[in-house]
Design a protein around this motif. Structure first.
Motif, PDB file in Angstrom:
ATOM      1  N   CYS A  12       0.829  -1.212   0.000  1.00  0.00           N
ATOM      2  CA  CYS A  12       0.000   0.000   0.000  1.00  0.00           C
ATOM      3  C   CYS A  12       0.859   1.257   0.000  1.00  0.00           C
ATOM      4  CB  CYS A  12      -0.922   0.006   1.222  1.00  0.00           C
ATOM      5  SG  CYS A  12      -2.107  -1.338   1.215  1.00  0.00           S
ATOM      6  N   GLY A  15       1.928   3.818   3.090  1.00  0.00           N
ATOM      7  CA  GLY A  15       1.724   2.760   4.065  1.00  0.00           C
ATOM      8  C   GLY A  15       3.024   2.152   4.534  1.00  0.00           C
ATOM      9  N   ASP A 109       3.327   8.885   0.351  1.00  0.00           N
ATOM     10  CA  ASP A 109       2.434   9.109  -0.783  1.00  0.00           C
ATOM     11  C   ASP A 109       3.253   9.741  -1.901  1.00  0.00           C
ATOM     12  OD1 ASP A 109       0.164   9.212  -2.292  1.00  0.00           O
ATOM     13  OD2 ASP A 109      -0.677  10.965  -1.301  1.00  0.00           O
ATOM     14  N   ASP A 111       3.262  10.720  -6.175  1.00  0.00           N
ATOM     15  CA  ASP A 111       2.362  11.014  -7.291  1.00  0.00           C
ATOM     16  C   ASP A 111       2.710  10.094  -8.458  1.00  0.00           C
ATOM     17  OD1 ASP A 111       0.411  12.191  -8.772  1.00  0.00           O
ATOM     18  OD2 ASP A 111       1.610  13.944  -9.330  1.00  0.00           O
ATOM     19  N   TYR A 114      -1.212   7.349 -13.390  1.00  0.00           N
ATOM     20  CA  TYR A 114      -2.380   6.490 -13.214  1.00  0.00           C
ATOM     21  C   TYR A 114      -2.118   5.056 -13.668  1.00  0.00           C
ATOM     22  CZ  TYR A 114      -3.265   6.686 -18.210  1.00  0.00           C
ATOM     23  OH  TYR A 114      -3.141   6.555 -19.569  1.00  0.00           O
ATOM     24  N   THR A 117      -0.565   2.634 -10.839  1.00  0.00           N
ATOM     25  CA  THR A 117      -1.191   2.574  -9.520  1.00  0.00           C
ATOM     26  C   THR A 117      -1.671   1.146  -9.275  1.00  0.00           C
ATOM     27  OG1 THR A 117      -3.238   3.410 -10.491  1.00  0.00           O
ATOM     28  CG2 THR A 117      -1.790   5.028  -9.466  1.00  0.00           C
ATOM     29  N   ASN A 118      -2.870   0.979  -8.820  1.00  0.00           N
ATOM     30  CA  ASN A 118      -3.384  -0.323  -8.415  1.00  0.00           C
ATOM     31  C   ASN A 118      -3.180  -1.388  -9.484  1.00  0.00           C
ATOM     32  OD1 ASN A 118      -4.282   1.118  -6.206  1.00  0.00           O
ATOM     33  ND2 ASN A 118      -6.344   1.362  -7.015  1.00  0.00           N
ATOM     34  N   HIS A 144      -1.341  -1.229  -4.258  1.00  0.00           N
ATOM     35  CA  HIS A 144      -2.579  -0.485  -4.034  1.00  0.00           C
ATOM     36  C   HIS A 144      -2.195   0.913  -3.560  1.00  0.00           C
ATOM     37  CE1 HIS A 144      -6.695   0.444  -2.981  1.00  0.00           C
ATOM     38  NE2 HIS A 144      -6.227   0.981  -1.860  1.00  0.00           N
ATOM     39  N   SER A 145      -2.601   1.926  -4.297  1.00  0.00           N
ATOM     40  CA  SER A 145      -2.301   3.295  -3.869  1.00  0.00           C
ATOM     41  C   SER A 145      -3.607   4.029  -3.602  1.00  0.00           C
ATOM     42  CB  SER A 145      -1.467   4.027  -4.913  1.00  0.00           C
ATOM     43  OG  SER A 145      -2.110   4.028  -6.156  1.00  0.00           O
ATOM     44  N   ALA A 146      -3.547   4.834  -2.562  1.00  0.00           N
ATOM     45  CA  ALA A 146      -4.747   5.572  -2.135  1.00  0.00           C
ATOM     46  C   ALA A 146      -5.048   6.723  -3.069  1.00  0.00           C
ATOM     47  CB  ALA A 146      -4.554   6.091  -0.728  1.00  0.00           C
TER      48      ALA A 146
END
Length: 146
Positions: A12, A15, A109, A111, A114, A117-118, A144-146
């Motif tokens: 994550c 995380g 976190d 950047d 897209y 990401t997940n 998994h990224s928020a």
């Protein structure tokens, strides 16, 4: 690499990450240390090669030592827990055995594009110098990224 373990699964961002690793090298790793990365992402059950975009993805880096110097400026101590366990974070890496027992890291976190990401990923990294392959690492992980 003799062993590598990462948890949780999926990883994550942001995380906490727990890692342990063991590896050895019979030769010193010195600059320039070429790194070829092949990154694949699972899309609808099919593994698709991620192209190199803005130095991320399936890229060739002519000197991984320079990348390390960018992340951790020369003269600065290696971050914990690398420092405690005598694991270098700058070239040259001496020949020998390296071990990282269970250690906790915080992944901030970031950047990410897209498309990074997940998902589920396969990555292969090949280190080389003077046209000779020095090592290869294959990893499969979920992100998994928020």
């Amino acid at each position: 690499m003799k062993a590598l373990s990462l948890s949780p699964d999926p990883i994550c961002i942001p995380g906490d990450l727990k890692a342990n690793a063991a590896g050895s090298t019979s030769v010193a790793f010195t600059s320039p240390l070429a790194l070829n990365v092949t990154l694949e992402k699972e899309v609808a059950g099919i593994w698709v090669k991620v192209p190199c975009v803005e130095e991320l993805g399936s890229c060739h880096y002519s000197d991984a030592c320079q990348i390390l110097d960018t992340l951790i400026p020369p003269g600065q101590d290696c971050p914990e827990p690398l420092h405690t366990y005598g694991i270098p974070c700058h070239c040259p890496f001496k020949a020998g055995d390296y071990s990282l027992p269970d250690s906790d890291f915080y992944l901030p976190d970031v950047d990410l594009p897209y498309w990074l990401t997940n998902g589920n990923y396969n990555v292969v990294g090949i280190l080389g110098s003077a046209g000779q392959e020095l090592g290869c690492l294959k990893l499969t992980f979920s992100l998994h990224s928020a």
